[in-house]
Design an enzyme around this catalytic site. Structure first.
Site, PDB file in Angstrom:
ATOM      1  N   LYS A 184       0.695  -1.209   0.031  1.00 52.73           N
ATOM      2  CA  LYS A 184      -0.023  -0.038   0.013  1.00 52.73           C
ATOM      3  C   LYS A 184       0.879   1.272   0.054  1.00 52.73           C
ATOM      4  O   LYS A 184       0.448   2.297  -0.569  1.00 52.73           O
ATOM      5  CB  LYS A 184      -0.875   0.026   1.254  1.00 52.73           C
ATOM      6  N   LYS A 238      -5.817  -9.069  -7.277  1.00 55.46           N
ATOM      7  CA  LYS A 238      -7.375  -9.198  -6.369  1.00 55.46           C
ATOM      8  C   LYS A 238      -8.358  -8.415  -6.735  1.00 55.46           C
ATOM      9  O   LYS A 238      -7.901  -7.201  -7.131  1.00 55.46           O
ATOM     10  CB  LYS A 238      -6.840  -9.056  -4.890  1.00 55.46           C
ATOM     11  N   LYS A 273     -11.922  -3.370  -3.702  1.00 55.71           N
ATOM     12  CA  LYS A 273     -12.591  -2.074  -3.554  1.00 55.71           C
ATOM     13  C   LYS A 273     -12.025  -0.818  -3.749  1.00 55.71           C
ATOM     14  O   LYS A 273     -12.489   0.084  -3.918  1.00 55.71           O
ATOM     15  CB  LYS A 273     -13.693  -2.188  -2.594  1.00 55.71           C
TER      16      LYS A 273
HETATM   17  P1  AMP Z   1     -11.340  -5.445   2.022  1.00 54.07           P
HETATM   18  O1  AMP Z   1     -12.534  -5.503   0.917  1.00 54.07           O
HETATM   19  O2  AMP Z   1     -10.137  -5.420   1.132  1.00 54.07           O
HETATM   20  O3  AMP Z   1     -11.233  -4.253   2.785  1.00 54.07           O
HETATM   21  O4  AMP Z   1     -11.399  -6.842   2.549  1.00 54.07           O
HETATM   22  C1  AMP Z   1     -12.408  -7.282   3.406  1.00 54.07           C
HETATM   23  C2  AMP Z   1     -12.420  -8.690   3.710  1.00 54.07           C
HETATM   24  O5  AMP Z   1     -12.753  -9.295   2.658  1.00 54.07           O
HETATM   25  C3  AMP Z   1     -11.143  -9.241   3.944  1.00 54.07           C
HETATM   26  O6  AMP Z   1     -11.424 -10.452   4.809  1.00 54.07           O
HETATM   27  C4  AMP Z   1     -10.504  -9.518   2.832  1.00 54.07           C
HETATM   28  O7  AMP Z   1      -9.472 -10.591   2.660  1.00 54.07           O
HETATM   29  C5  AMP Z   1     -11.820  -9.966   2.070  1.00 54.07           C
HETATM   30  N1  AMP Z   1     -11.734  -9.474   0.579  1.00 54.07           N
HETATM   31  C6  AMP Z   1     -11.625  -8.530   0.132  1.00 54.07           C
HETATM   32  N2  AMP Z   1     -11.463  -8.654  -1.483  1.00 54.07           N
HETATM   33  C7  AMP Z   1     -11.430  -9.734  -1.652  1.00 54.07           C
HETATM   34  C8  AMP Z   1     -11.411 -10.633  -2.656  1.00 54.07           C
HETATM   35  N3  AMP Z   1     -11.276 -10.131  -4.067  1.00 54.07           N
HETATM   36  N4  AMP Z   1     -11.069 -11.845  -2.519  1.00 54.07           N
HETATM   37  C9  AMP Z   1     -11.428 -12.883  -1.437  1.00 54.07           C
HETATM   38  N5  AMP Z   1     -11.633 -11.940  -0.432  1.00 54.07           N
HETATM   39  C10 AMP Z   1     -11.606 -10.560  -0.253  1.00 54.07           C
END
Ligand code: AMP
Ligand code: TRP
Length: 327
Positions: A111, A192, A195
């Site tokens: 990041k 990945k 968001k």
């Molecule tokens: P984030 O949306 O990146 O804040 O992550 C929130 C939760 O969702 C965390 O536990 C991440 O590991 C999971 N997560 C977010 N994006 C993904 C993705 N593309 N695939 C799998 N898990 C995700």
């Protein structure tokens, strides 16, 4: 009953990745565990945020959790920034975390490369996360694979603290989902689906319209072989579509592979789009209902009262052990 705790950042609109990798696990676990789910809004400001958007997203996120099946009767739902004990404990944990271990966090390295001016908070973020977890004696922390290292840091801090000051924290363990562990970007399936990406073509947001969802899936990057099978190295795009289908249909990857092995890519994409659309439209309908009333406000109020009480007890016990506070 064992306690489970997780948080989803309001740093961007929730995506199909957040649903499959995050929220859905919490929905499954709420039957078995004393579940705590919160909005880590303080984590969101480790990178620049627009205040109006951030505030809106907090409410939207909670409404979306509920729409995705998080049951307020089975979960304690709260907002991190309303509970002052999180940051207070975080400071104490910072004083019990080594620069060396904090510097090993790979998410910080990733990041910080993307920012011009890197905030100190981005570096200490995993320690605040440790405070979120240890404050409530969580046994399990369901997270995507990218957050595993942070939960392990929380674990190391808890063990060290317990050793230094007698047992005070429950040592948490990460819970990593088996399938759909990582949903990839539709335009670049080696990355990945995140968001926080600025280019949204490869990301499915939970609130995208049917038309947009279909367009994004039909335009997903694949390969030129035109044969459907799962191979993450050689066929990241097709493998990602199979993973999404598997996660939403609750079928095993090899069953999905078998079902679609004679299909061409266009037809496979259409079937994946149908499934994503029907899943998300059902969620969106419930979401609108939650946004319309005062449900979210009331749930957060109740969550704050409950978590403040638990957090105060733990925090006071910590002060006592380390020789701080009232004399
Ligand atoms: P984030 O949306 O990146 O804040 O992550 C929130 C939760 O969702 C965390 O536990 C991440 O590991 C999971 N997560 C977010 N994006 C993904 C993705 N593309 N695939 C799998 N898990 C995700
Ligand atoms: N850092 C997590 C993420 O980016 C969110 C988070 C903050 C969290 N505190 C937590 C997750 C405590 C689990 C437990 O997704």
């Amino acid at each position: 009953m064992k306690r489970l705790l997780t948080g989803l950042q309001p740093s961007g609109e929730l995506t199909l990745g957040s649903l499959i990798g995050g929220i859905r696990q919490s929905v499954a676990f709420q039957e078995e565990y004393d579940s705590f789910i919160f909005v880590p809004d303080l984590h969101a400001i480790t990178v620049p945020q627009d205040p109006t958007l951030l505030r809106e997203r907090i409410k939207k996120n909670v409404a979306l959790y509920l729409a995705c099946g998080i049951d307020p009767a089975k979960n304690t739902i709260y907002l991190q920034s309303q509970n002052l004990y999180h940051t207070n404990l975080s400071w104490i944990l910072e004083c019990n975390t080594y620069m060396g271990e904090a510097s090993r966090m790979t998410q910080f390295k990733d990041k910080s490369k993307k920012q011009q001016n890197v905030a100190v908070g981005l570096f200490t973020y995993p320690i605040l996360m440790a405070a979120d977890i240890l404050l409530y004696d969580a046994d399990f922390v369901p997270v995507g694979i990218d957050q595993k290292q942070h939960v392990e840091l929380a674990r190391d801090i808890a063990i060290r603290f317990n050793h230094k000051y007698e047992d005070i924290f429950t040592v948490p363990a990460p819970l990593i989902p088996e399938i759909g562990a990582k949903i990839m970007n539709l335009q670049d399936p080696t990355r990945k689906m995140s968001k926080s990406d600025t280019d949204t073509k490869g990301i499915i947001f939970l609130l995208d319209s049917e038309e947009v969802i279909r367009k994004k899936i039909m335009a997903a990057v694949t390969d030129s072989e035109n044969k459907v099978y799962y191979d993450i190295e050689k066929k990241p795009g097709i493998s990602n579509l199979l993973t999404i289908y598997s996660a939403l249909s609750h079928m095993k990857i090899n069953e999905v592979e078998e079902k679609y092995k004679e299909y061409n890519y266009g037809t496979l994409k259409k079937e994946v789009a149908d499934l994503v659309v029907s899943t998300l439209l059902a969620i969106q309908k419930k979401y609108q209902e939650f946004m319309a009333g005062k449900v979210v406000e009331n749930i957060l109020k109740e969550g704050l009262l409950k978590t403040n009480k638990i957090a105060k007890e733990k925090y006071d016990a910590v002060l006592e052990k380390i020789g701080l506070g009232r004399v």
